[in-house]
Design an enzyme around this catalytic site. Structure first.
Site, PDB file in Angstrom:
ATOM      1  N   GLU A  17      44.285  46.162  24.342  1.00  8.61           N
ATOM      2  CA  GLU A  17      45.022  46.955  24.830  1.00  8.61           C
ATOM      3  C   GLU A  17      45.308  46.483  26.478  1.00  8.61           C
ATOM      4  O   GLU A  17      44.474  45.562  26.867  1.00  8.61           O
ATOM      5  CB  GLU A  17      44.122  48.360  25.115  1.00  8.61           C
ATOM      6  CG  GLU A  17      44.163  49.108  23.777  1.00  8.61           C
ATOM      7  CD  GLU A  17      43.169  50.283  23.712  1.00  8.61           C
ATOM      8  OE1 GLU A  17      43.449  51.189  22.940  1.00  8.61           O
ATOM      9  OE2 GLU A  17      42.131  50.642  24.876  1.00  8.61           O
ATOM     10  N   CYS A  74      46.848  45.143  33.987  1.00 15.59           N
ATOM     11  CA  CYS A  74      45.655  44.932  33.541  1.00 15.59           C
ATOM     12  C   CYS A  74      45.510  44.365  32.083  1.00 15.59           C
ATOM     13  O   CYS A  74      45.671  45.125  31.169  1.00 15.59           O
ATOM     14  CB  CYS A  74      44.657  46.418  33.751  1.00 15.59           C
ATOM     15  SG  CYS A  74      43.077  46.183  33.158  1.00 15.59           S
ATOM     16  N   CYS A 129      34.058  42.581  22.991  1.00 14.28           N
ATOM     17  CA  CYS A 129      33.389  41.709  24.007  1.00 14.28           C
ATOM     18  C   CYS A 129      32.026  41.290  23.326  1.00 14.28           C
ATOM     19  O   CYS A 129      31.280  42.199  22.723  1.00 14.28           O
ATOM     20  CB  CYS A 129      33.295  42.672  25.157  1.00 14.28           C
ATOM     21  SG  CYS A 129      32.563  41.663  26.384  1.00 14.28           S
ATOM     22  N   CYS A 170      27.075  45.487  27.885  1.00 13.93           N
ATOM     23  CA  CYS A 170      27.089  46.460  29.124  1.00 13.93           C
ATOM     24  C   CYS A 170      27.186  48.021  28.459  1.00 13.93           C
ATOM     25  O   CYS A 170      28.031  48.249  27.907  1.00 13.93           O
ATOM     26  CB  CYS A 170      28.129  46.263  30.073  1.00 13.93           C
ATOM     27  SG  CYS A 170      28.427  44.643  30.630  1.00 13.93           S
ATOM     28  N   CYS A 219      29.981  50.594  29.100  1.00 17.36           N
ATOM     29  CA  CYS A 219      31.251  50.070  28.797  1.00 17.36           C
ATOM     30  C   CYS A 219      31.860  50.468  27.514  1.00 17.36           C
ATOM     31  O   CYS A 219      31.133  49.879  26.358  1.00 17.36           O
ATOM     32  CB  CYS A 219      31.362  48.623  29.198  1.00 17.36           C
ATOM     33  SG  CYS A 219      33.272  47.986  28.981  1.00 17.36           S
TER      34      CYS A 219
HETATM   35  N1  SAH Z   1      34.076  41.595  31.505  1.00 17.18           N
HETATM   36  C1  SAH Z   1      34.663  41.655  32.868  1.00 17.18           C
HETATM   37  C2  SAH Z   1      36.114  41.990  32.771  1.00 17.18           C
HETATM   38  C3  SAH Z   1      36.094  43.619  32.437  1.00 17.18           C
HETATM   39  S1  SAH Z   1      36.545  44.478  33.915  1.00 17.18           S
HETATM   40  C4  SAH Z   1      33.587  42.500  33.821  1.00 17.18           C
HETATM   41  O1  SAH Z   1      32.958  42.755  33.487  1.00 17.18           O
HETATM   42  O2  SAH Z   1      34.124  42.357  34.768  1.00 17.18           O
HETATM   43  C5  SAH Z   1      36.269  46.104  33.480  1.00 17.18           C
HETATM   44  C6  SAH Z   1      35.441  46.790  34.677  1.00 17.18           C
HETATM   45  O3  SAH Z   1      35.209  48.245  34.543  1.00 17.18           O
HETATM   46  C7  SAH Z   1      34.173  45.994  35.069  1.00 17.18           C
HETATM   47  O4  SAH Z   1      33.909  46.034  36.436  1.00 17.18           O
HETATM   48  C8  SAH Z   1      33.333  46.931  34.392  1.00 17.18           C
HETATM   49  O5  SAH Z   1      31.964  46.897  34.829  1.00 17.18           O
HETATM   50  C9  SAH Z   1      33.890  48.267  34.678  1.00 17.18           C
HETATM   51  N2  SAH Z   1      33.354  49.320  33.679  1.00 17.18           N
HETATM   52  C10 SAH Z   1      33.160  49.274  32.411  1.00 17.18           C
HETATM   53  N3  SAH Z   1      32.715  50.388  31.933  1.00 17.18           N
HETATM   54  C11 SAH Z   1      32.988  51.411  33.124  1.00 17.18           C
HETATM   55  C12 SAH Z   1      33.211  52.659  32.894  1.00 17.18           C
HETATM   56  N4  SAH Z   1      32.513  53.581  31.740  1.00 17.18           N
HETATM   57  N5  SAH Z   1      33.335  53.650  33.855  1.00 17.18           N
HETATM   58  C13 SAH Z   1      33.970  52.679  35.037  1.00 17.18           C
HETATM   59  N6  SAH Z   1      34.072  51.265  35.157  1.00 17.18           N
HETATM   60  C14 SAH Z   1      33.575  50.634  34.054  1.00 17.18           C
END
Ligand code: SAH
Length: 346
Positions: free
Chosen positions: A95, A108, A115, A119, A122
């Site tokens: 996406e 974006c 992935c 985390c 996420c």
């Molecule tokens: N893997 C990379 C790129 C993904 S960026 C990274 O972790 O930076 C996506 C961003 O959204 C990251 O900062 C991640 O921590 C954040 N994110 C993930 N899940 C989220 C959620 N449920 N609500 C808000 N932000 C979230």
């Protein structure tokens, strides 16, 4: 007659294309023309390369295929954000999102299908990693958004963030190659200063960014500056202790002289204590950073609950008191599952 095994023409550099054209007795300048069709105009077939003689188009079609992505579904949020579901040549889906604001139009983009990191807040982590995207699949998301931006919004794309699905630093080579095309004059000619790569924090690769003298911006999804907490919410970080992360970021800052962006979600009962704020302040004192406090978008995991507005403001005030730049980010596209952390091919 032997059937020619067709090659992916977009895996060819300009130089390699020139050599190919020479080898079949064609003018070398044709390589540049074809390259422009592929990388500036993003055409899906040789048929559409109208300044290339018909016979050459036929011969290209016999030797090559164009590995294009297909936008097979679009959803529009009431706040103007548009989410693209992108089908890849092997049927897998990623996406990408277009986020319009007054001053900017931001793309974006995703760097991996799924992935490999874990985390737990996420949605993408639930998919597991299926494969890396090729550099052209990354580039195509941007080209497609750039076209949509002109058609739907009547404005050009201005910024790119690698904040879609996947961990860009675990697909280093292809991400860097895609950024080269995005920024090159033969590609989209976008300034690297308008590109931000977001990583969950892989120290070795952060050092590599510095060694490679990349010109784009860097953001780290920190979410906690305390090792014990970070390990709980981002278990992979057991292998990348916070001291190593700090050391790699100091190295990056020394070489690039750039200010880092930290992405930080505040959750109730997880990282909302004074100790958490103080650790973040200590972190920012070691590595010059600005902090983006981002809203948590629920993905149904009951362990995580967005902290109260008051708590987020307390964080902001505490950082401001010691002159650390900080802003509170409101998520966009939540109603269509296009906001941070929600990309999961539902
Ligand atoms: N893997 C990379 C790129 C993904 S960026 C990274 O972790 O930076 C996506 C961003 O959204 C990251 O900062 C991640 O921590 C954040 N994110 C993930 N899940 C989220 C959620 N449920 N609500 C808000 N932000 C979230």
């Amino acid at each position: 007659m032997n059937k020619i095994k067709k090659k992916d023409i977009r895996s060819f550099s300009l130089k390699k294309l020139e050599i190919f054209f020479q080898s079949i007795g064609e003018e070398v300048f044709r390589a540049k023309q074809v390259y422009k069709w592929l990388w500036q105009k993003g055409v899906p077939s040789f048929e559409k390369m109208t300044n290339i003689p018909k016979s050459l188009r036929v011969s290209l079609n016999e030797n090559f295929f164009i590995n294009n992505i297909l936008i097979y579904k679009q959803q529009k949020s009431k706040d103007g954000t548009i989410k693209n579901s992108v089908k890849l040549h092997d049927g897998l889906i990623v996406e990408s999102v277009i986020i319009p604001s007054k001053k900017r139009i931001t793309a974006c983009v995703s760097s991996q299908v799924g992935c490999s990191l874990d985390c737990s807040f996420c949605a993408t982590s639930l998919l597991k990693r299926m494969r890396n995207l090729n550099s052209d699949e990354i580039f195509d998301q941007v080209v497609s958004i750039s076209k949509q931006s002109k058609i739907y919004l009547n404005r050009p794309l201005t910024n790119i963030v690698f904040m879609g699905m996947g961990e860009p630093l675990l697909n280093y080579k292809n991400v860097i190659e895609a950024i080269k095309k995005i920024t090159s004059n033969d590609g989209l000619g976008l300034s690297p200063r308008r590109i931000t790569l977001s990583t969950s924090g892989i120290p070795k690769m952060i050092k590599k960014l510095a060694d490679d003298r990349v010109k784009f911006k860097l953001a780290v999804s920190l979410h906690s500056a305390r090792q014990s907490i970070r390990e709980k919410i981002m278990p992979f970080s057991k292998n990348f202790p916070i001291e190593d992360l700090i050391e790699s970021l100091k190295y990056w800052n020394n070489i690039t002289n750039k200010v880092l962006t930290l992405e930080y979600i505040v959750w109730e009962g997880i990282n909302d204590k004074v100790e958490d704020i103080n650790s973040l302040i200590d972190f920012c004192k070691e590595v010059p950073s600005k902090v983006n406090l981002i809203q948590y978008n629920s993905i149904g995991n009951l362990k995580f609950k967005r902290a109260s507005k008051e708590k987020v403001i307390e964080y902001k005030n505490s950082l401001e008191e010691v002159k650390i730049p900080v802003s509170i980010r409101i998520s966009r596209g939540k109603d269509i599952d296009a906001a941070c952390g929600q990309l999961a091919n539902k």
